[in-house]
Scaffold this motif. Structure first.
Motif: not given
Length: 466
Positions: A1-3, A58-62, A84-85, A93-94
């Motif tokens: 879950m995002t926060t 998303v790229g930085f988080a990955q 939701i993208d 999912e990303a």
């Protein structure tokens, strides 16, 4: 879950403890380049979560950074918090990565070591750059950021805008001095919506900064998420200019083939056959005629022309190319009218089905779509226009285009089909089936060149193309 981040003070304390020392001149950076590759101890805030900002977050988080995703749009942030993208280019999912905290609370910006600004840069009604979003974002960031923060602009701007617009707004809002209390870089976005082969990690990233130390730090940061590597531009102005001329080059070349296609139409020569023949030479560049919409090609030339004119230059070719490409919706409408006339149709009694309302193939984005201009031209002649797009949201299209939009595709009762966007789903059509569903003596206007004229003739369709 995002926060949503709520422990701002704790985050600020963590940031202070993670902070790397600066040199005596104040020209050091918040994160040494070796650490950017390994510990990922920095916190990064991405301001603006659209088709550029969200993939960055998303790229930085990955890559195991802590990421704050900030946007002023409550609806966008709410959907992202739900996982939701909102771009259609990533995945739900990303977006649900636990290392991303989506928020509309600007105070969270103060917890970031790096702030990346990726907000829209449109043009106004007079085709002049509108940098209001950048000024607003810079004011917000400047009022919240801590000393030592590095701010990187990714929005498209004219050469000099980072120093002329972004930096003063940051300084005014923060009371800090760029190059001493905070640091600035510029890295132009190269997002290509709908292109799975050219995502963030696949395309070389151009980076620049106000001095060499900041440049190395920013370059190392991007190297940690871009597999294709980075190009270190020698100045911010070079990086700003490279972005706009990438799209100017495309605009000029497309304008050339668009102008040729209009001339060939008068000459009764098939444009595609000419281009296919010319393409047998090794150094012929393969550009195809069409509508030029979207967020980059129709916009960026105006940015450069604005700045060049201020400097006393006259970018005549750039302006002419823009004029040619802006004339294409009218030309496409004229082709459709000619096709209807050839079918002996009365325009005010004709119905045209427009296939493809998004600005490019296999995406659902209708913003800056030139199809809307084609529709407007047709309606000026009293033609009844309906539309269908398998990727765009029907309600959004109805509101934007003010036309009937089909939820499921049917050709029944139409006098012509106007194929304006080359979605791959349309390539599977059997023209005999299409012709059988249309009214007698119907037409196919194939803007994208998806079908052969011989196949249309075999199906007893009047065929027109660019």
């Amino acid at each position: 879950m995002t926060t949503i981040i709520s422990d701002t003070e704790n985050r600020a304390d963590e940031r202070e403890s993670d902070q790397h020392p600066r040199d005596a001149s104040g020209n050091g950076t918040a994160l040494e380049h070796t650490d950017a590759r390994s510990t990922r101890s920095a916190t990064i805030c991405v301001v603006g979560l659209g088709y550029v900002g969200l993939p960055l977050a998303v790229g930085f988080a990955q890559s195991n950074y802590r990421v704050i995703g900030y946007d002023v749009d409550d609806v966008t942030v709410g959907r992202l918090q739900e996982g939701i993208d909102t771009t259609g280019d990533l995945s739900d999912e990303a977006v649900r990565d636990d290392d991303i905290s989506y928020t509309t609370d600007a105070t969270e910006i103060g917890g970031a070591d790096y702030v990346v600004i990726a907000v829209p840069t449109p043009i106004d009604d007079d085709d002049r750059p509108d940098l209001g979003y950048i000024e607003s974002a810079a004011t917000t960031v400047g009022s919240k950021m801590d000393p030592g923060t590095t701010v990187v602009l990714e929005s498209t701007v004219y050469p000099g805008a980072t120093r002329e617009v972004l930096v003063p707004a940051l300084e005014d809002a923060s009371g800090l001095t760029a190059g001493e209390d905070f640091f600035v870089g510029y890295s132009p976005e190269r997002a290509t919506p709908g292109d799975e082969n050219h995502g963030l990690e696949d395309v070389v990233k151009v980076v620049s900064a106000q001095n060499e130390k900041v440049l190395e730090d920013v370059a190392t940061l991007y190297e940690s998420i871009v597999d294709a590597g980075v190009h270190r531009a020698p100045s911010i102005e070079v990086a700003e200019a490279c972005k706009v001329i990438e799209n100017i080059q495309r605009d000029v070349n497309i304008a050339l083939v668009n102008e040729l296609s209009m001339a060939f139409e008068r000459l009764g020569i098939d444009t595609r056959e000419v281009l296919d023949a010319a393409g047998t030479k090794w150094n012929f560049h393969d550009y195809r005629p069409g509508l030029v919409g979207g967020h980059c090609i129709p916009i960026d030339p105006y940015f450069f022309a604005h700045r060049a004119t201020r400097a006393g230059a006259d970018p005549e070719l750039i302006r002419t190319s823009r004029a040619v490409n802006e004339s294409m919706p009218n030309h496409v409408a004229e082709l459709t009218i000619k096709a209807l006339n050839q079918c002996h149709k009365t325009l005010r009694e004709s119905r045209v089905l427009v296939l493809g309302l998004a600005y490019k193939a296999d995406v659902g984005d209708i913003r800056s779509s030139k199809v809307a201009d084609v529709v407007d031209h047709l309606r000026e002649f009293g033609i009844d226009v309906a539309g269908y797009d398998p990727h765009a949201e029907a309600d959004a299209v109805r509101n934007a285009f003010d036309i009937d939009v089909q939820d499921s595709l049917t050709f029944d009762g139409f006098d012509a089909v106007l194929l304006t966007t080359g979605h791959s789903a349309f390539e599977e059509f059997d023209l005999d089936d299409v012709a059988a569903a249309l009214d007698d003596d119907a037409a196919l206007v194939d803007v994208v060149g998806a079908f052969e004229s011989d196949d249309a003739d075999d199906a007893d369709l009047v065929y027109r193309s660019l």
